[in-house]
Design an enzyme around this catalytic site. Sequence first.
Site, PDB file in Angstrom:
ATOM      1  N   HIS A 183      -3.851  14.042   0.890  1.00  0.00           N
ATOM      2  CA  HIS A 183      -4.090  13.123   1.998  1.00  0.00           C
ATOM      3  C   HIS A 183      -2.924  13.136   2.978  1.00  0.00           C
ATOM      4  CE1 HIS A 183      -5.276   9.593   4.281  1.00  0.00           C
ATOM      5  NE2 HIS A 183      -4.113   9.018   3.983  1.00  0.00           N
ATOM      6  N   LYS A 220      -3.976  -1.716  10.191  1.00  0.00           N
ATOM      7  CA  LYS A 220      -4.293  -1.830   8.769  1.00  0.00           C
ATOM      8  C   LYS A 220      -4.499  -3.273   8.299  1.00  0.00           C
ATOM      9  CE  LYS A 220      -3.379   2.503   7.294  1.00  0.00           C
ATOM     10  NZ  LYS A 220      -4.202   3.309   6.386  1.00  0.00           N
ATOM     11  N   ARG A 277       0.286  15.069  13.550  1.00  0.00           N
ATOM     12  CA  ARG A 277       1.482  15.768  14.037  1.00  0.00           C
ATOM     13  C   ARG A 277       1.232  17.271  14.042  1.00  0.00           C
ATOM     14  NH1 ARG A 277       3.246  12.505  10.003  1.00  0.00           N
ATOM     15  NH2 ARG A 277       3.715  14.328   8.694  1.00  0.00           N
ATOM     16  N   ASP A 279       0.850  -1.186   0.000  1.00  0.00           N
ATOM     17  CA  ASP A 279       0.000   0.000   0.000  1.00  0.00           C
ATOM     18  C   ASP A 279       0.886   1.236   0.000  1.00  0.00           C
ATOM     19  OD1 ASP A 279      -2.394   1.362  -0.044  1.00  0.00           O
ATOM     20  OD2 ASP A 279      -2.597   1.409   2.126  1.00  0.00           O
ATOM     21  N   ASP A 288      -9.083   0.188   1.994  1.00  0.00           N
ATOM     22  CA  ASP A 288      -8.106  -0.255   2.989  1.00  0.00           C
ATOM     23  C   ASP A 288      -8.596   0.194   4.367  1.00  0.00           C
ATOM     24  OD1 ASP A 288      -5.736  -1.492   3.821  1.00  0.00           O
ATOM     25  OD2 ASP A 288      -4.697   0.420   3.884  1.00  0.00           O
ATOM     26  N   GLU A 311     -10.336   3.845   3.717  1.00  0.00           N
ATOM     27  CA  GLU A 311      -9.436   4.546   2.813  1.00  0.00           C
ATOM     28  C   GLU A 311      -9.831   4.164   1.389  1.00  0.00           C
ATOM     29  OE1 GLU A 311      -5.468   5.506   5.417  1.00  0.00           O
ATOM     30  OE2 GLU A 311      -5.344   3.899   3.929  1.00  0.00           O
ATOM     31  N   GLU A 349      -9.177   3.838  -2.286  1.00  0.00           N
ATOM     32  CA  GLU A 349      -7.944   3.709  -3.040  1.00  0.00           C
ATOM     33  C   GLU A 349      -8.194   3.026  -4.383  1.00  0.00           C
ATOM     34  OE1 GLU A 349      -4.649   2.191  -0.861  1.00  0.00           O
ATOM     35  OE2 GLU A 349      -5.380   2.902   1.071  1.00  0.00           O
ATOM     36  N   THR A 390      -4.666   6.382  -0.013  1.00  0.00           N
ATOM     37  CA  THR A 390      -5.922   7.122   0.013  1.00  0.00           C
ATOM     38  C   THR A 390      -5.940   8.221  -1.042  1.00  0.00           C
ATOM     39  OG1 THR A 390      -6.063   6.719   2.376  1.00  0.00           O
ATOM     40  CG2 THR A 390      -7.503   8.409   1.481  1.00  0.00           C
ATOM     41  N   TYR A 418       2.144   3.248  15.200  1.00  0.00           N
ATOM     42  CA  TYR A 418       2.808   3.464  13.904  1.00  0.00           C
ATOM     43  C   TYR A 418       4.201   4.069  13.997  1.00  0.00           C
ATOM     44  CZ  TYR A 418       2.259   8.567  13.335  1.00  0.00           C
ATOM     45  OH  TYR A 418       2.364   9.936  13.443  1.00  0.00           O
ATOM     46  N   TYR A 442       1.198   5.708  -0.440  1.00  0.00           N
ATOM     47  CA  TYR A 442       0.756   6.898   0.302  1.00  0.00           C
ATOM     48  C   TYR A 442       0.989   8.082  -0.626  1.00  0.00           C
ATOM     49  CZ  TYR A 442       0.597   9.707   4.710  1.00  0.00           C
ATOM     50  OH  TYR A 442       0.288  10.568   5.747  1.00  0.00           O
ATOM     51  N   ARG A 452      -7.908   3.758  13.332  1.00  0.00           N
ATOM     52  CA  ARG A 452      -7.057   4.923  13.564  1.00  0.00           C
ATOM     53  C   ARG A 452      -6.489   4.987  14.972  1.00  0.00           C
ATOM     54  NH1 ARG A 452      -5.651   6.147   8.511  1.00  0.00           N
ATOM     55  NH2 ARG A 452      -7.445   6.684   7.214  1.00  0.00           N
ATOM     56  N   GLU A 504     -10.126  12.410   7.567  1.00  0.00           N
ATOM     57  CA  GLU A 504     -10.052  13.753   6.984  1.00  0.00           C
ATOM     58  C   GLU A 504     -11.423  14.416   6.917  1.00  0.00           C
ATOM     59  OE1 GLU A 504      -7.196  13.594   3.356  1.00  0.00           O
ATOM     60  OE2 GLU A 504      -7.950  11.554   3.705  1.00  0.00           O
ATOM     61  N   GLN A 526      -3.743   2.455  15.026  1.00  0.00           N
ATOM     62  CA  GLN A 526      -2.681   2.985  14.168  1.00  0.00           C
ATOM     63  C   GLN A 526      -1.888   4.088  14.874  1.00  0.00           C
ATOM     64  OE1 GLN A 526      -4.159   4.842  10.603  1.00  0.00           O
ATOM     65  NE2 GLN A 526      -2.141   5.338   9.814  1.00  0.00           N
ATOM     66  N   THR A 557      -8.647  -5.739   3.975  1.00  0.00           N
ATOM     67  CA  THR A 557      -8.580  -4.825   2.836  1.00  0.00           C
ATOM     68  C   THR A 557      -9.536  -5.380   1.788  1.00  0.00           C
ATOM     69  OG1 THR A 557      -6.263  -4.258   3.251  1.00  0.00           O
ATOM     70  CG2 THR A 557      -7.123  -3.826   1.036  1.00  0.00           C
TER      71      THR A 557
END
Length: 402
Positions: A127, A245, A136, A120, A225, A191, A193, A336, A236, A122, A229, A350, A232, A249
Amino acid sequence: MSARASWVTGADGSGFGIHHLPYGVFRVGAGEPRIGVRIADVVLDLAGAEAADLVLAGGALCQPTLNTFLALGAPQWTAVRQRITELLTDPAHRAAVEPLLVPLDQVRMELPFEVADYVDFYSSEQHASNVGQIFRPGQPPLLPNWKHLPIGYHGRAGTVVVSGTPVLRPQGQRPSKDGPVFGPSARLDIEAEVGFVVGVPSPLGSRVAAADFADHVFGVVLVNDWSARDIQAWEYQPLGPFLGKSFATSIAAWVTPLDALRHAYVAAPEQDPQVLDYLRDEPHVGLDLRLTVSWNGERVSEPPFAGMYWTPAQQLAHLTVNGAALRTGDLYASGTVSGVRRDQVGSFLELTWGGAEPVTVGGTERTFLVDGDTVTITATAPGPDGATIELGEVTGTIRPAC
Protein backbone atom coordinates in the site's frame (compact mmCIF):
# COMPACT_ATOMS: atom_id res chain seq x y z
CA MET A 1 -7.78 -28.36 21.91
CA SER A 2 -10.86 -29.28 19.88
CA ALA A 3 -13.82 -26.96 20.06
CA ARG A 4 -16.79 -28.59 21.77
CA ALA A 5 -20.14 -28.76 20.02
CA SER A 6 -22.74 -26.19 21.05
CA TRP A 7 -26.37 -26.90 21.74
CA VAL A 8 -27.28 -23.56 20.08
CA THR A 9 -29.07 -24.13 16.78
CA GLY A 10 -26.87 -23.24 13.81
CA ALA A 11 -23.67 -22.82 15.81
CA ASP A 12 -21.85 -25.87 14.49
CA GLY A 13 -20.24 -25.01 11.16
CA SER A 14 -20.92 -21.30 11.60
CA GLY A 15 -18.20 -18.66 11.35
CA PHE A 16 -19.73 -17.42 14.60
CA GLY A 17 -19.61 -20.78 16.31
CA ILE A 18 -18.38 -21.80 19.74
CA HIS A 19 -14.76 -21.28 18.65
CA HIS A 20 -15.38 -17.56 18.04
CA LEU A 21 -17.70 -15.82 20.57
CA PRO A 22 -17.12 -12.13 19.73
CA TYR A 23 -18.33 -9.40 22.11
CA GLY A 24 -20.62 -6.49 21.29
CA VAL A 25 -23.16 -4.08 22.73
CA PHE A 26 -26.80 -4.27 21.67
CA ARG A 27 -30.22 -2.81 22.34
CA VAL A 28 -33.63 -4.38 22.01
CA GLY A 29 -36.19 -1.75 21.04
CA ALA A 30 -35.93 1.30 23.30
CA GLY A 31 -34.06 -0.68 25.96
CA GLU A 32 -30.73 0.23 27.49
CA PRO A 33 -27.46 -0.93 25.87
CA ARG A 34 -26.34 -4.37 27.04
CA ILE A 35 -23.17 -6.39 26.55
CA GLY A 36 -23.61 -9.59 24.60
CA VAL A 37 -21.65 -12.30 22.87
CA ARG A 38 -22.63 -13.65 19.47
CA ILE A 39 -23.05 -17.31 18.61
CA ALA A 40 -24.58 -18.26 15.26
CA ASP A 41 -27.47 -15.86 14.65
CA VAL A 42 -28.29 -15.07 18.27
CA VAL A 43 -26.81 -12.89 21.01
CA LEU A 44 -26.26 -14.17 24.53
CA ASP A 45 -27.27 -11.38 26.89
CA LEU A 46 -24.25 -11.28 29.20
CA ALA A 47 -25.78 -8.59 31.40
CA GLY A 48 -28.62 -10.96 32.09
CA ALA A 49 -26.23 -13.86 32.54
CA GLU A 50 -24.17 -12.00 35.14
CA ALA A 51 -27.28 -10.75 36.92
CA ALA A 52 -28.36 -14.41 37.20
CA ASP A 53 -24.91 -15.42 38.53
CA LEU A 54 -24.28 -17.58 35.48
CA VAL A 55 -21.10 -15.62 34.74
CA LEU A 56 -18.95 -13.81 37.28
CA ALA A 57 -17.11 -10.65 36.20
CA GLY A 58 -17.52 -8.29 39.14
CA GLY A 59 -20.41 -6.50 37.45
CA ALA A 60 -18.32 -5.62 34.37
CA LEU A 61 -20.78 -7.34 32.03
CA CYS A 62 -23.67 -5.26 33.38
CA GLN A 63 -22.17 -2.03 32.03
CA PRO A 64 -23.34 -0.18 28.88
CA THR A 65 -19.96 -0.60 27.12
CA LEU A 66 -17.15 -3.15 27.15
CA ASN A 67 -14.61 -0.80 28.75
CA THR A 68 -14.92 -2.04 32.34
CA PHE A 69 -14.58 -5.63 31.17
CA LEU A 70 -11.64 -4.75 28.91
CA ALA A 71 -9.78 -3.29 31.89
CA LEU A 72 -9.94 -6.57 33.83
CA GLY A 73 -7.05 -8.12 31.92
CA ALA A 74 -6.17 -11.35 30.16
CA PRO A 75 -6.75 -13.86 33.01
CA GLN A 76 -10.30 -12.60 33.51
CA TRP A 77 -10.95 -12.41 29.76
CA THR A 78 -9.95 -16.05 29.44
CA ALA A 79 -11.94 -17.16 32.48
CA VAL A 80 -15.12 -15.48 31.25
CA ARG A 81 -14.65 -16.95 27.78
CA GLN A 82 -14.23 -20.41 29.26
CA ARG A 83 -17.38 -19.98 31.31
CA ILE A 84 -19.40 -18.77 28.31
CA THR A 85 -18.13 -21.76 26.34
CA GLU A 86 -19.29 -24.06 29.15
CA LEU A 87 -22.72 -22.43 29.26
CA LEU A 88 -23.18 -22.84 25.50
CA THR A 89 -21.91 -26.41 25.22
CA ASP A 90 -23.10 -28.23 28.35
CA PRO A 91 -26.76 -29.21 27.93
CA ALA A 92 -27.15 -28.97 31.70
CA HIS A 93 -27.11 -25.16 31.36
CA ARG A 94 -29.54 -24.95 28.44
CA ALA A 95 -32.68 -24.29 30.45
CA ALA A 96 -31.08 -21.36 32.28
CA VAL A 97 -29.27 -19.87 29.27
CA GLU A 98 -31.75 -20.27 26.43
CA PRO A 99 -34.10 -17.49 27.67
CA LEU A 100 -31.10 -15.12 27.49
CA LEU A 101 -30.56 -15.70 23.75
CA VAL A 102 -31.85 -12.88 21.55
CA PRO A 103 -32.21 -13.28 17.75
CA LEU A 104 -29.89 -10.97 15.81
CA ASP A 105 -32.77 -9.57 13.78
CA GLN A 106 -34.30 -8.21 17.00
CA VAL A 107 -31.29 -6.17 18.12
CA ARG A 108 -29.65 -2.89 17.17
CA MET A 109 -25.89 -2.89 17.55
CA GLU A 110 -24.05 -0.05 19.26
CA LEU A 111 -20.41 1.07 19.35
CA PRO A 112 -19.00 -1.77 21.47
CA PHE A 113 -16.56 0.29 23.55
CA GLU A 114 -15.93 3.93 24.33
CA VAL A 115 -12.95 4.87 22.19
CA ALA A 116 -10.25 6.56 24.29
CA ASP A 117 -7.65 7.38 21.62
CA TYR A 118 -7.38 6.41 17.97
CA VAL A 119 -4.12 5.84 16.11
CA ASP A 120 -3.84 4.74 12.48
CA PHE A 121 -0.71 3.09 11.11
CA TYR A 122 0.64 2.67 7.59
CA SER A 123 2.03 -0.85 7.74
CA SER A 124 1.51 -2.48 4.34
CA GLU A 125 4.59 -2.18 2.14
CA GLN A 126 2.48 -2.73 -0.96
CA HIS A 127 0.00 0.00 0.00
CA ALA A 128 2.73 2.49 0.95
CA SER A 129 4.56 1.81 -2.31
CA ASN A 130 1.39 2.22 -4.38
CA VAL A 131 0.43 5.47 -2.67
CA GLY A 132 3.98 6.77 -3.06
CA GLN A 133 3.88 6.14 -6.79
CA ILE A 134 0.45 7.77 -7.15
CA PHE A 135 1.09 10.83 -4.95
CA ARG A 136 4.83 11.28 -5.68
CA PRO A 137 5.42 10.11 -9.27
CA GLY A 138 9.05 9.95 -10.29
CA GLN A 139 10.26 9.70 -6.69
CA PRO A 140 11.13 6.63 -4.59
CA PRO A 141 7.81 5.04 -3.56
CA LEU A 142 8.92 4.48 0.06
CA LEU A 143 10.36 7.31 2.13
CA PRO A 144 13.72 6.58 3.82
CA ASN A 145 12.22 6.00 7.29
CA TRP A 146 9.48 3.57 6.26
CA LYS A 147 11.35 0.31 6.92
CA HIS A 148 12.80 1.54 10.20
CA LEU A 149 9.59 2.31 12.12
CA PRO A 150 5.84 1.84 11.86
CA ILE A 151 4.53 5.13 10.45
CA GLY A 152 1.31 6.35 12.06
CA TYR A 153 -0.81 9.36 12.94
CA HIS A 154 -3.33 10.25 15.64
CA GLY A 155 -6.96 10.38 14.49
CA ARG A 156 -10.15 11.60 16.12
CA ALA A 157 -11.68 9.16 18.58
CA GLY A 158 -14.97 11.06 18.50
CA THR A 159 -15.60 10.22 14.85
CA VAL A 160 -15.22 6.45 15.23
CA VAL A 161 -18.67 5.00 14.48
CA VAL A 162 -20.20 1.54 14.54
CA SER A 163 -20.80 -0.46 11.39
CA GLY A 164 -23.98 0.57 9.60
CA THR A 165 -23.75 4.24 10.53
CA PRO A 166 -24.26 6.42 7.40
CA VAL A 167 -21.17 8.39 6.33
CA LEU A 168 -21.73 12.00 5.30
CA ARG A 169 -19.57 13.13 2.39
CA PRO A 170 -16.98 15.48 3.92
CA GLN A 171 -16.32 19.01 2.75
CA GLY A 172 -13.04 20.87 2.76
CA GLN A 173 -10.38 22.56 0.68
CA ARG A 174 -9.45 20.86 -2.59
CA PRO A 175 -6.78 21.83 -5.10
CA SER A 176 -7.62 23.29 -8.49
CA LYS A 177 -5.63 24.96 -11.28
CA ASP A 178 -6.66 28.36 -9.89
CA GLY A 179 -5.87 27.57 -6.26
CA PRO A 180 -7.85 25.92 -3.47
CA VAL A 181 -11.62 25.65 -3.65
CA PHE A 182 -14.08 24.62 -0.95
CA GLY A 183 -16.74 21.98 -1.35
CA PRO A 184 -17.68 18.31 -1.02
CA SER A 185 -14.91 15.79 -1.61
CA ALA A 186 -14.98 14.47 -5.17
CA ARG A 187 -12.52 11.63 -4.48
CA LEU A 188 -14.03 9.85 -1.50
CA ASP A 189 -12.35 6.54 -0.78
CA ILE A 190 -12.12 3.62 1.64
CA GLU A 191 -9.30 1.98 3.53
CA ALA A 192 -9.77 -1.67 4.51
CA GLU A 193 -7.95 -2.15 7.81
CA VAL A 194 -7.74 -4.27 10.94
CA GLY A 195 -8.05 -2.59 14.33
CA PHE A 196 -6.76 -3.63 17.75
CA VAL A 197 -8.65 -2.83 20.95
CA VAL A 198 -6.62 -2.07 24.07
CA GLY A 199 -7.94 -3.32 27.38
CA VAL A 200 -5.23 -2.97 30.01
CA PRO A 201 -3.75 0.54 30.32
CA SER A 202 -0.12 1.48 30.91
CA PRO A 203 1.27 4.35 33.01
CA LEU A 204 2.50 7.56 31.43
CA GLY A 205 6.26 7.38 31.01
CA SER A 206 6.40 3.59 30.64
CA ARG A 207 6.93 1.43 27.57
CA VAL A 208 5.01 -1.64 26.46
CA ALA A 209 7.27 -4.27 24.95
CA ALA A 210 6.25 -6.14 21.80
CA ALA A 211 6.30 -9.32 23.89
CA ASP A 212 3.54 -7.89 26.10
CA PHE A 213 1.09 -7.36 23.25
CA ALA A 214 -1.41 -9.99 24.45
CA ASP A 215 -1.33 -8.63 28.01
CA HIS A 216 -2.77 -5.31 26.83
CA VAL A 217 -4.74 -5.99 23.64
CA PHE A 218 -8.13 -7.65 24.06
CA GLY A 219 -9.19 -8.22 20.49
CA VAL A 220 -9.65 -7.29 16.86
CA VAL A 221 -12.22 -5.34 14.84
CA LEU A 222 -12.47 -4.66 11.13
CA VAL A 223 -12.02 -0.99 10.25
CA ASN A 224 -12.93 1.21 7.30
CA ASP A 225 -10.93 4.42 7.55
CA TRP A 226 -12.88 6.52 5.03
CA SER A 227 -10.56 8.94 3.21
CA ALA A 228 -11.15 12.10 1.16
CA ARG A 229 -8.23 11.85 -1.24
CA ASP A 230 -8.55 15.32 -2.76
CA ILE A 231 -8.64 16.98 0.69
CA GLN A 232 -5.80 14.69 1.81
CA ALA A 233 -3.57 15.46 -1.19
CA TRP A 234 -3.85 19.22 -0.61
CA GLU A 235 -3.29 19.21 3.14
CA TYR A 236 -1.00 16.29 4.01
CA GLN A 237 2.38 17.95 3.44
CA PRO A 238 4.27 18.62 5.66
CA LEU A 239 2.36 17.24 8.70
CA GLY A 240 0.35 14.34 7.30
CA PRO A 241 -3.35 13.35 7.38
CA PHE A 242 -5.85 15.71 8.98
CA LEU A 243 -9.34 16.62 7.68
CA GLY A 244 -9.10 14.12 4.83
CA LYS A 245 -9.28 11.33 7.42
CA SER A 246 -10.99 12.66 10.53
CA PHE A 247 -14.63 12.86 9.44
CA ALA A 248 -15.50 9.16 9.97
CA THR A 249 -13.88 5.84 10.78
CA SER A 250 -16.21 2.83 10.85
CA ILE A 251 -15.56 -0.24 12.98
CA ALA A 252 -17.32 -3.58 13.25
CA ALA A 253 -19.94 -4.05 15.94
CA TRP A 254 -18.30 -7.30 17.09
CA VAL A 255 -14.88 -7.51 18.77
CA THR A 256 -13.13 -10.82 18.18
CA PRO A 257 -11.02 -11.77 21.22
CA LEU A 258 -7.36 -12.63 20.65
CA ASP A 259 -8.18 -15.93 22.38
CA ALA A 260 -10.31 -16.83 19.35
CA LEU A 261 -7.41 -16.25 16.93
CA ARG A 262 -4.85 -18.65 18.39
CA HIS A 263 -4.92 -20.73 15.20
CA ALA A 264 -4.52 -17.70 12.92
CA TYR A 265 -0.93 -16.74 13.73
CA VAL A 266 1.54 -17.07 10.84
CA ALA A 267 5.11 -15.97 10.21
CA ALA A 268 5.28 -12.28 9.30
CA PRO A 269 7.33 -11.05 6.34
CA GLU A 270 11.09 -10.86 6.83
CA GLN A 271 12.25 -7.36 7.70
CA ASP A 272 15.31 -5.90 6.01
CA PRO A 273 17.13 -3.87 7.27
CA GLN A 274 17.03 -5.29 10.78
CA VAL A 275 14.82 -3.25 13.08
CA LEU A 276 15.99 -1.60 16.28
CA ASP A 277 15.93 -3.67 19.46
CA TYR A 278 12.66 -2.31 20.86
CA LEU A 279 10.83 -3.36 17.68
CA ARG A 280 12.03 -6.94 17.67
CA ASP A 281 9.14 -9.28 18.34
CA GLU A 282 9.75 -12.95 19.03
CA PRO A 283 8.09 -14.79 17.52
CA HIS A 284 7.75 -12.42 14.56
CA VAL A 285 4.17 -13.26 13.63
CA GLY A 286 1.14 -11.72 12.00
CA LEU A 287 -2.44 -12.91 11.61
CA ASP A 288 -3.81 -14.87 8.68
CA LEU A 289 -6.88 -12.70 8.16
CA ARG A 290 -8.35 -12.72 4.66
CA LEU A 291 -10.35 -9.60 3.94
CA THR A 292 -12.97 -9.05 1.26
CA VAL A 293 -14.11 -5.64 0.02
CA SER A 294 -17.56 -5.43 -1.60
CA TRP A 295 -18.73 -2.31 -3.45
CA ASN A 296 -22.53 -2.15 -3.74
CA GLY A 297 -22.60 -5.90 -3.13
CA GLU A 298 -19.96 -6.71 -5.75
CA ARG A 299 -16.66 -8.20 -4.58
CA VAL A 300 -13.82 -6.05 -5.89
CA SER A 301 -10.81 -6.96 -3.75
CA GLU A 302 -9.44 -9.55 -1.31
CA PRO A 303 -6.64 -7.98 0.78
CA PRO A 304 -4.39 -10.44 2.71
CA PHE A 305 -3.50 -9.23 6.22
CA ALA A 306 -0.79 -11.90 6.69
CA GLY A 307 1.54 -9.91 4.40
CA MET A 308 1.64 -6.74 6.53
CA TYR A 309 5.25 -5.60 6.99
CA TRP A 310 4.80 -4.25 10.53
CA THR A 311 3.08 -6.53 13.04
CA PRO A 312 0.46 -5.50 15.63
CA ALA A 313 2.97 -6.14 18.43
CA GLN A 314 5.54 -3.87 16.80
CA GLN A 315 2.93 -1.18 16.32
CA LEU A 316 2.07 -1.28 20.03
CA ALA A 317 5.74 -1.16 21.03
CA HIS A 318 6.34 1.87 18.81
CA LEU A 319 3.16 3.59 19.99
CA THR A 320 4.42 3.57 23.58
CA VAL A 321 8.22 3.79 23.16
CA ASN A 322 8.23 7.52 23.93
CA GLY A 323 6.32 6.92 27.18
CA ALA A 324 2.85 7.57 25.80
CA ALA A 325 0.26 5.93 28.06
CA LEU A 326 -2.26 3.35 26.92
CA ARG A 327 -5.86 3.78 28.04
CA THR A 328 -8.65 1.25 28.18
CA GLY A 329 -10.57 1.63 24.94
CA ASP A 330 -7.63 2.78 22.84
CA LEU A 331 -8.00 1.71 19.23
CA TYR A 332 -5.11 1.42 16.85
CA ALA A 333 -5.51 0.34 13.25
CA SER A 334 -3.11 -1.41 10.91
CA GLY A 335 -3.37 0.98 8.01
CA THR A 336 -4.68 -0.10 4.63
CA VAL A 337 -4.23 -3.80 3.92
CA SER A 338 -2.97 -4.37 0.37
CA GLY A 339 -1.39 -7.33 -1.41
CA VAL A 340 0.82 -7.48 -4.47
CA ARG A 341 -2.00 -7.83 -7.01
CA ARG A 342 -4.48 -5.16 -8.07
CA ASP A 343 -7.36 -7.36 -6.86
CA GLN A 344 -5.76 -7.48 -3.39
CA VAL A 345 -5.64 -3.75 -2.63
CA GLY A 346 -7.52 -2.16 0.25
CA SER A 347 -8.36 1.22 -1.26
CA PHE A 348 -10.05 2.46 -4.41
CA LEU A 349 -7.16 4.88 -4.87
CA GLU A 350 -5.04 1.83 -5.66
CA LEU A 351 -7.78 -0.20 -7.34
CA THR A 352 -8.27 2.55 -9.95
CA TRP A 353 -4.69 3.86 -9.78
CA GLY A 354 -5.64 7.32 -8.66
CA GLY A 355 -8.76 7.34 -10.84
CA ALA A 356 -6.80 6.84 -14.07
CA GLU A 357 -7.91 3.23 -14.54
CA PRO A 358 -11.64 2.89 -13.74
CA VAL A 359 -13.16 -0.44 -12.73
CA THR A 360 -16.59 -1.74 -13.65
CA VAL A 361 -19.04 -2.01 -10.76
CA GLY A 362 -22.66 -2.86 -11.45
CA GLY A 363 -22.06 -2.45 -15.18
CA THR A 364 -20.75 1.12 -14.77
CA GLU A 365 -17.19 2.44 -14.86
CA ARG A 366 -16.26 3.74 -11.41
CA THR A 367 -13.32 5.42 -9.71
CA PHE A 368 -14.28 6.91 -6.32
CA LEU A 369 -17.43 6.76 -4.20
CA VAL A 370 -20.69 8.47 -5.18
CA ASP A 371 -23.60 9.22 -2.87
CA GLY A 372 -25.62 6.10 -2.17
CA ASP A 373 -22.68 3.71 -2.52
CA THR A 374 -22.33 1.03 0.14
CA VAL A 375 -19.00 -0.58 1.01
CA THR A 376 -18.78 -3.71 3.16
CA ILE A 377 -15.58 -5.26 4.48
CA THR A 378 -15.59 -8.84 5.76
CA ALA A 379 -12.83 -11.21 6.83
CA THR A 380 -12.17 -14.80 7.77
CA ALA A 381 -9.49 -16.48 9.88
CA PRO A 382 -8.52 -20.09 10.56
CA GLY A 383 -10.03 -21.67 13.65
CA PRO A 384 -9.45 -25.00 15.41
CA ASP A 385 -9.84 -28.33 13.60
CA GLY A 386 -10.26 -26.69 10.20
CA ALA A 387 -13.03 -24.36 11.35
CA THR A 388 -13.37 -20.88 9.90
CA ILE A 389 -13.93 -17.73 11.93
CA GLU A 390 -15.88 -14.88 10.34
CA LEU A 391 -15.03 -11.50 11.81
CA GLY A 392 -17.88 -9.05 12.27
CA GLU A 393 -18.37 -7.04 9.10
CA VAL A 394 -17.96 -3.29 8.81
CA THR A 395 -20.30 -1.55 6.40
CA GLY A 396 -21.29 2.01 5.57
CA THR A 397 -23.31 3.95 3.00
CA ILE A 398 -22.35 7.37 1.66
CA ARG A 399 -24.83 10.18 2.18
CA PRO A 400 -24.68 13.64 0.53
CA ALA A 401 -22.72 16.43 2.17
CA CYS A 402 -24.73 18.70 4.45
